[in-house]
Design an enzyme around this catalytic site. Structure first.
Site, PDB file in Angstrom:
ATOM      1  N   LYS A   1      50.928  61.806  26.332  1.00 54.70           N
ATOM      2  CA  LYS A   1      50.029  62.756  27.015  1.00 54.70           C
ATOM      3  C   LYS A   1      48.742  62.915  26.193  1.00 54.70           C
ATOM      4  O   LYS A   1      47.653  62.977  26.735  1.00 54.70           O
ATOM      5  CB  LYS A   1      50.765  64.093  27.174  1.00 54.70           C
ATOM      6  CG  LYS A   1      49.917  65.303  27.406  1.00 54.70           C
ATOM      7  CD  LYS A   1      49.547  65.418  28.841  1.00 54.70           C
ATOM      8  CE  LYS A   1      48.799  66.666  29.188  1.00 54.70           C
ATOM      9  NZ  LYS A   1      48.249  67.458  28.124  1.00 54.70           N
TER      10      LYS A   1
ATOM     11  N   ASN B   1      55.571  76.628  22.135  1.00 51.40           N
ATOM     12  CA  ASN B   1      55.516  76.809  23.591  1.00 51.40           C
ATOM     13  C   ASN B   1      56.115  75.566  24.273  1.00 51.40           C
ATOM     14  O   ASN B   1      55.497  74.903  25.105  1.00 51.40           O
ATOM     15  CB  ASN B   1      54.062  77.054  24.065  1.00 51.40           C
ATOM     16  CG  ASN B   1      54.028  77.534  25.509  1.00 51.40           C
ATOM     17  OD1 ASN B   1      53.371  76.966  26.353  1.00 51.40           O
ATOM     18  ND2 ASN B   1      54.786  78.565  25.813  1.00 51.40           N
TER      19      ASN B   1
ATOM     20  N   GLY C   1      58.600  68.205  28.230  1.00 49.86           N
ATOM     21  CA  GLY C   1      57.991  67.053  27.567  1.00 49.86           C
ATOM     22  C   GLY C   1      58.324  67.030  26.080  1.00 49.86           C
ATOM     23  O   GLY C   1      58.674  65.980  25.514  1.00 49.86           O
ATOM     24  N   HIS C   2      58.243  68.201  25.429  1.00 47.53           N
ATOM     25  CA  HIS C   2      58.592  68.271  23.993  1.00 47.53           C
ATOM     26  C   HIS C   2      60.081  67.958  23.802  1.00 47.53           C
ATOM     27  O   HIS C   2      60.463  67.258  22.853  1.00 47.53           O
ATOM     28  CB  HIS C   2      58.344  69.683  23.436  1.00 47.53           C
ATOM     29  CG  HIS C   2      56.923  70.123  23.432  1.00 47.53           C
ATOM     30  ND1 HIS C   2      56.453  71.108  24.265  1.00 47.53           N
ATOM     31  CD2 HIS C   2      55.869  69.734  22.677  1.00 47.53           C
ATOM     32  CE1 HIS C   2      55.168  71.316  24.025  1.00 47.53           C
ATOM     33  NE2 HIS C   2      54.785  70.499  23.068  1.00 47.53           N
TER      34      HIS C   2
END
Ligand code: PAF
Length: 282
Positions: free
Chosen positions: A150, A28, A32-33
């Site tokens: 995070k 998902n 950020g990834h």
């Protein structure tokens, strides 16, 4: 991008890589990834991502079954980001038998905060990360893995694991990516209704205010902290949240801070049925 599912295929694919750069994920994927993939690319000679929703790190009442699985768009995003190899093990590839051997985490770090509210979470995370590291890095003299800030406590637990097991793996950290209003990007943001999404930015706003209060009281932080934390918890509760913790810790080990310590503010709270976490180094 090559996509492989088994550890054997992965090792064949990485046979000529001397220094893989690895980003583990549960899929998902959001910006950020992808920023972690971009960060990883110059850190090795082959960029590897994994997608695996790890049952071991979910409590029975948590969202393992409903965790968003978005295979096609994840593959497109990884391909566009220049990922070389995607390791997407099926459950039986990673856990062909019940995973009864586990990484035993240090309670002084892993039983606090997230570990307190999600007992066993860091054992589940550390066990799968150790297994993913063995799949990606076995036989390599060196490697790099990139984790987002995070999940601040997760990053610290993984660093401690790598240090104590003397794994030849460099752990790099990526800054938290936020949407324009300050909400930290997270796969779980997708669970939020429109009204909850509008409210969600108050987690980072409240942490920011707690950080400002902590800095203002930095010389006597031990004395002031309980009242500052209570005020932050009260702020979110009055807005309809159910906060688990909003706290100020020292960055080095997440213990309660003393004057002069570098600080990090961390929080976890539920808005509706969705639990969000965030943190800020102050
Ligand atoms: O941060 C995550 O997405 C997961 O905890 C990780 C590191 C991929 C392990 O399952």
């Amino acid at each position: 991008m090559r996509i492989v599912h088994s550890i054997v295929e992965l090792r064949q694919q990485l046979a000529n890589a001397e220094h893989p750069a690895f980003v583990p994920t549960m899929g998902n994927l959001h910006a950020g990834h992808i920023a972690l993939i971009t960060q990883a690319k110059p850190l090795g000679d082959c960029t590897v991502a994994s997608i695996f929703v790890n049952r071991l790190q979910f409590l029975p009442h948590e969202d393992f079954d409903s965790y968003p699985r978005t295979w096609d768009s994840d593959c497109e995003k990884l391909q566009a980001a220049g990922c070389d190899v995607l390791f997407a093990p099926r459950e039986h590839d990673l856990y062909p038998e019940p995973q009864t051997f586990k990484v035993h985490t240090d309670p002084a770090l892993a039983d606090l905060l997230e570990g307190h509210f999600r007992p066993g979470f860091f054992t589940g995370v550390s066990t799968v990360v150790m297994k993913l590291f063995m799949a990606v890095f076995a036989g390599k003299a060196q490697g790099t893995a990139v984790f987002g800030k995070k999940d601040y406590q997760q990053l610290m637990v993984i660093r401690q694991m790598v240090r104590q097991f003397a794994l030849p793996i460099e752990i790099a950290s990526g800054e938290t990516r936020r949407s324009a209003d300050g909400l930290a990007l997270s796969s779980r943001n997708g669970y939020l209704s429109e009204a909850e999404r509008a409210e969600a930015l108050h987690l980072s706003l409240t942490l920011r205010e707690l950080g400002r209060d902590a800095l203002a009281a930095a010389n006597a932080i031990e004395a002031h902290l309980p009242a500052l934390e209570a005020k932050a918890m009260e702020t979110l509760s009055r807005r309809g949240w159910q906060p688990d913790y909003l706290t100020v810790r020292r960055r080095s080990d997440l213990q309660l801070p003393h004057a002069g310590d570098a600080l990090v503010v961390l929080g976890a709270a539920k808005i509706g049925a969705t639990r969000l976490i965030d943190n800020l180094e102050v």
